[in-house]
Design an enzyme around this catalytic site. Structure first.
Site, short mmCIF file in Angstrom:
data_model
loop_
_atom_site.label_atom_id
_atom_site.label_comp_id
_atom_site.label_asym_id
_atom_site.label_seq_id
_atom_site.Cartn_x
_atom_site.Cartn_y
_atom_site.Cartn_z
N ARG A 93 24.86 35.38 36.43
CA ARG A 93 25.32 36.42 35.52
C ARG A 93 24.49 36.35 34.23
O ARG A 93 24.40 35.30 33.60
CB ARG A 93 26.80 36.22 35.21
N LYS A 227 36.80 35.58 25.16
CA LYS A 227 36.04 36.84 25.21
C LYS A 227 36.11 37.60 23.89
O LYS A 227 37.19 37.81 23.35
CB LYS A 227 36.58 37.71 26.35
N CYS A 446 36.34 45.96 40.93
CA CYS A 446 35.65 44.67 40.83
C CYS A 446 34.86 44.43 42.11
O CYS A 446 34.99 45.15 43.09
CB CYS A 446 36.66 43.55 40.60
N CYS A 452 33.09 37.34 46.23
CA CYS A 452 34.05 36.68 45.37
C CYS A 452 34.96 35.73 46.16
O CYS A 452 35.66 36.17 47.08
CB CYS A 452 34.91 37.70 44.62
N CYS A 491 42.20 41.04 43.66
CA CYS A 491 43.22 40.02 43.44
C CYS A 491 43.83 40.27 42.07
O CYS A 491 43.33 41.12 41.32
CB CYS A 491 42.63 38.61 43.58
FE1 SRM Z 1 36.28 38.22 36.36
C1 SRM Z 1 36.84 35.31 37.93
C2 SRM Z 1 33.91 38.95 38.58
C3 SRM Z 1 35.30 40.68 34.35
C4 SRM Z 1 39.31 38.08 34.72
N1 SRM Z 1 35.48 37.23 37.95
C5 SRM Z 1 35.82 36.00 38.40
C6 SRM Z 1 34.87 35.50 39.47
C7 SRM Z 1 33.79 34.73 38.80
C8 SRM Z 1 35.49 34.72 40.64
C9 SRM Z 1 35.52 33.22 40.55
O1 SRM Z 1 35.96 32.66 39.52
O2 SRM Z 1 35.13 32.59 41.53
C10 SRM Z 1 34.36 36.88 39.99
C11 SRM Z 1 32.97 36.89 40.64
C12 SRM Z 1 32.91 37.94 41.72
C13 SRM Z 1 31.57 38.19 42.23
O3 SRM Z 1 31.32 37.93 43.43
O4 SRM Z 1 30.72 38.71 41.51
C14 SRM Z 1 34.57 37.73 38.77
N2 SRM Z 1 34.80 39.48 36.41
C15 SRM Z 1 33.98 39.71 37.46
C16 SRM Z 1 33.14 40.95 37.25
C17 SRM Z 1 31.74 40.84 37.84
C18 SRM Z 1 33.89 42.17 37.82
C19 SRM Z 1 33.06 43.40 38.03
O5 SRM Z 1 33.15 43.93 39.12
O6 SRM Z 1 32.36 43.85 37.11
C20 SRM Z 1 33.19 41.03 35.71
C21 SRM Z 1 32.09 40.26 35.05
C22 SRM Z 1 32.17 40.37 33.57
C23 SRM Z 1 31.03 39.77 32.84
O7 SRM Z 1 29.97 40.39 32.86
O8 SRM Z 1 31.20 38.74 32.19
C24 SRM Z 1 34.52 40.36 35.44
N3 SRM Z 1 37.11 39.13 34.76
C25 SRM Z 1 36.57 40.21 34.13
C26 SRM Z 1 37.54 40.80 33.26
C27 SRM Z 1 37.35 42.07 32.42
C28 SRM Z 1 36.95 41.76 31.01
O9 SRM Z 1 36.69 40.60 30.65
O10 SRM Z 1 36.88 42.69 30.22
C29 SRM Z 1 38.70 40.05 33.38
C30 SRM Z 1 40.06 40.36 32.72
C31 SRM Z 1 40.11 40.02 31.28
C32 SRM Z 1 40.53 38.61 31.09
O11 SRM Z 1 39.67 37.72 31.11
O12 SRM Z 1 41.73 38.37 30.95
C33 SRM Z 1 38.42 39.00 34.32
N4 SRM Z 1 37.83 36.83 36.30
C34 SRM Z 1 39.00 37.00 35.62
C35 SRM Z 1 39.88 35.92 35.94
C36 SRM Z 1 41.32 35.71 35.39
C37 SRM Z 1 41.30 35.03 34.10
C38 SRM Z 1 42.69 34.69 33.62
O13 SRM Z 1 42.86 34.49 32.42
O14 SRM Z 1 43.61 34.57 34.42
C39 SRM Z 1 39.18 35.11 36.86
C40 SRM Z 1 39.70 33.82 37.54
C41 SRM Z 1 39.65 32.64 36.62
O15 SRM Z 1 39.05 32.64 35.55
O16 SRM Z 1 40.26 31.65 37.01
C42 SRM Z 1 37.91 35.71 37.07
FE1 SF4 Z 2 38.05 40.94 41.93
FE2 SF4 Z 2 39.77 38.93 41.80
FE3 SF4 Z 2 37.27 38.47 42.45
FE4 SF4 Z 2 37.87 39.23 39.98
S1 SF4 Z 2 38.46 37.33 40.91
S2 SF4 Z 2 36.16 39.95 41.24
S3 SF4 Z 2 39.63 40.58 40.37
S4 SF4 Z 2 38.73 39.71 43.62
#
Ligand code: SRM
Ligand code: SF4
Length: 581
Positions: A93, A227, A446, A452, A491
């Protein structure tokens, strides 16, 4: 190293929360503290040729370097049957504050995507790029390639300050430039300072530092991801209420005066775990613009010192605020700033979407916002999007801006250069991407399957098909062009910010989703779950009823989400912590 040492080895701060039992700190805290400031054994793991993976602990540490180990979930069962290790690859990323990049940076990403990432680039909901399916052996080539064009993957993941967002606002050229510069400065300031990244990925020698390697983070970094985002009203494109720390620009006349501060937003929740929930950020006051970096420091220090380091499931800032109380947290921030926050100033948001198509900035330059469905940039069977954007980058003298809605702005085009860009949009048929319905142009999914590791259901690969079916219902009621936000995630983690969409869907199991209705059109209100763990038929049936009702009973200009709340299709979420409460 004892856990006692861990807690006290951090930077000296005035109020580390000593109520947390030191002997019960979570394993991730021990890992970070013993990692030699994020070095771990990453270098050795990269050399191990017998496996395409890296050792367990390094998987976690590599997140701080912007890298995720994943495996192809489409191949998981077959490889298990064949007794092969999973098809391990890595996602990289990029750190791209405010989503702004030059044409030469685009061309490098295109080159790396074609060479190492299955000929695809993925625009994300936080305005950056992900390269998927990179082999371990190619990671250094990818990171060094990014370095050639002054890009990196530092802190794109991990318990640190993530990608800093900033509004796109093409028409407000001077303000955009000013706010973008602050976002870039905040990103530069808040990323880890350890030399680990330079040593592992660029092959530089370790150098000794005079003081601690991490003056802000200490040895244990943040309790969880953190963030930051900057928004310029009236468009809440970054979804400022979903940020841990949001800066809302206050503009008087045409001048940027400073920012209202919003803290404690977050989307993630876990099904059947009521202690987890999405929360909208609370606006706590105003700071002048020269206090932005000091504010980042103060707020991050409060979360660093008080965030839960025992239970990771409750470690985000939103829970710290709810556990300690907003007044307490605000007072702690002010104590670190050394001055009280001024009262919040008035502002208004109108939408959280992108204006698709051409816009002219106040400086006369042109901007073209291209709808990129779910951020996926590939050469599709019908449209060669990757090739088309490469051709544009080869001639485009301005910048690109990745939007927080996974779209792309071809920005800063001099009026005399517009015909050349238009010709390429036509030649590659890219402009036709902007002809979707009001629902499609406001949709976001997403990544989910197959990369993922946390996905429970399809998202990116399924939402376009579902939108087609909902579009048929909307068209039947004369609502084909009605802008309605729909967001899907595989999810409950909420990566496409589904809990503030007018229609939200979060995956529970293959083919099964929770359906949410009633989010605010400009991201100001959480939606409410109306169906749990259901398939497509139930989703379409319920949406069909609500859409029919909306078509006949809506008030003039009433938004779909507001209607769903008003007539009771989705009762208002009382625990939703609205800003206006
Ligand atoms: Fe996210 C985890 C993809 C924005 C909340 N997110 C993940 C992971 C890395 C899965 C993992 O931990 O193994 C995903 C990778 C999937 C893949 O194959 O690419 C993933 N998140 C994404 C992206 C790529 C979604 C997309 O389709 O664009 C976004 C990348 C953002 C970036 O450029 O940095 C992305 N994730 C977000 C957002 C939106 C935002 O930040 O505005 C959120 C919700 C806001 C927040 O943080 O509360 C978000 N991602 C999560 C969470 C839940 C965090 C929590 O507090 O519970 C996880 C899981 C974790 O951290 O344990 C997670
Ligand atoms: Fe989507 Fe959940 Fe994976 Fe984020 S962690 S990319 S919400 S399936």
């Amino acid at each position: 190293m004892s856990t006692d040492t861990i807690a006290r080895d951090g930077p000296t701060d005035r109020s580390r929360d000593l109520s947390q039992p030191l002997d019960r700190l979570g394993p991730d805290e021990t890992l970070k503290a013993g990692s030699d400031q994020l070095r771990g054994t990453i270098s050795a793991g990269l050399e191990a040729e017998l496996t395409a993976a890296v050792p367990g602990d390094d998987i976690k540490l590599m997140k701080f370097h912007g890298l995720y180990q994943q495996d192809d979930r489409d191949l998981r069962d077959e490889r298990r049957r064949q007794r092969l290790e999973p098809a391990y690859r890595f996602m990289a990323r990029v750190r791209l504050p405010g989503g702004v990049l030059s044409s030469s940076q685009w061309l490098k990403l295109d080159e790396l995507g074609r060479a190492y990432a299955s000929e695809t680039l993925r625009l994300t909901t936080r305005q950056t790029f992900q390269l998927h399916r990179v082999h371990k052996k190619d990671l250094r080539a990818v990171i060094q390639g990014l370095h050639d064009v002054l890009l990196d993957t530092k802190a794109a993941c991990g318990d640190d300050s993530r990608g800093v967002m900033a509004s796109i606002n093409p028409e407000l050229s001077a303000l955009h430039a000013e706010v973008y510069a602050l976002a870039k400065q905040a990103s530069e300031h808040a990323i880890p300072k350890t030399g680990a990244y330079r040593e592992i990925w660029y092959g530089e020698e370790r150098t000794l530092t005079d003081g601690p390697e991490e003056p802000l983070y200490g040895k244990t970094y943040m309790p969880r991801k953190f963030k930051i985002g900057f928004v310029i009203p009236p468009v809440n494109d970054i979804d400022v209420y979903a940020q841990d720390l949001g800066f809302i620009a206050i503009i008087e006349g045409r001048e940027l005066k400073g920012f209202n501060i919003a803290i404690g937003g977050g989307m993630g929740r876990t099904d059947q775990a009521p202690k987890t929930y999405p929360r909208l950020a609370s606006v706590i006051g105003f700071v002048p613009k020269d206090k932005v970096i000091a504010t980042c420091d103060a707020v991050m220090m409060v979360q660093r010192d008080y965030g839960d380091r025992v239970d990771r499931g409750r470690a985000r800032f939103k829970y710290t605020i709810d556990d300690k109380g907003l007044d307490f947290i605000k007072a702690e921030i002010e104590a670190r700033l050394g001055f009280p926050l001024e009262p919040a100033r008035p502002y208004d948001f109108t939408s959280n979407g992108d204006v698709i198509g051409w816009q002219r900035g106040e400086d006369g330059r042109e901007h073209f916002t291209l709808f990129v469905e779910n951020g996926r940039v590939s050469n599709f069977a019908d449209i060669a999007l990757l090739d088309g954007l490469r051709a544009i980058a080869q001639t485009h003298k301005g910048n690109f801006r990745v939007t927080p809605n996974q779209n792309l702005v071809i920005a800063d085009i001099e009026p005399e250069d517009r015909p050349a860009i238009e010709a390429l949009l036509l030649e590659y048929r890219l402009a036709s991407l902007n002809k979707g319905s009001g629902l499609r142009l406001n949709s976001m999914a997403c990544v989910a399957f197959p990369t993922c590791g946390l996905a429970m259901a399809e998202s990116e690969r399924y939402l376009p098909k579902l939108v087609e079916k909902i579009d048929a219902i909307l068209a039947g009621h004369g609502l084909a062009q009605e802008p309605i936000t729909i967001r899907m995630t595989g999810c409950p983690n909420g990566c496409a910010r589904p809990y503030i969409a007018e229609i939200g869907l979060t995956g529970r199991a293959p083919g099964k989703y929770n359906l949410y209705l009633g989010g605010g059109f400009h991201g100001q209100r959480l939606n409410k779950m109306v169906l749990e763990n259901v398939g497509e038929q139930a989703i379409l049936e319920l949406l069909g009823k609500v859409i029919e009702h909306f078509a006949s009973e809506r008030l003039p200009n009433e938004r779909f989400g507001d209607f769903a709340i008003r007539v009771g299709h989705a009762a208002e979420v009382t625990e939703g912590r609205f800003f206006n409460d």
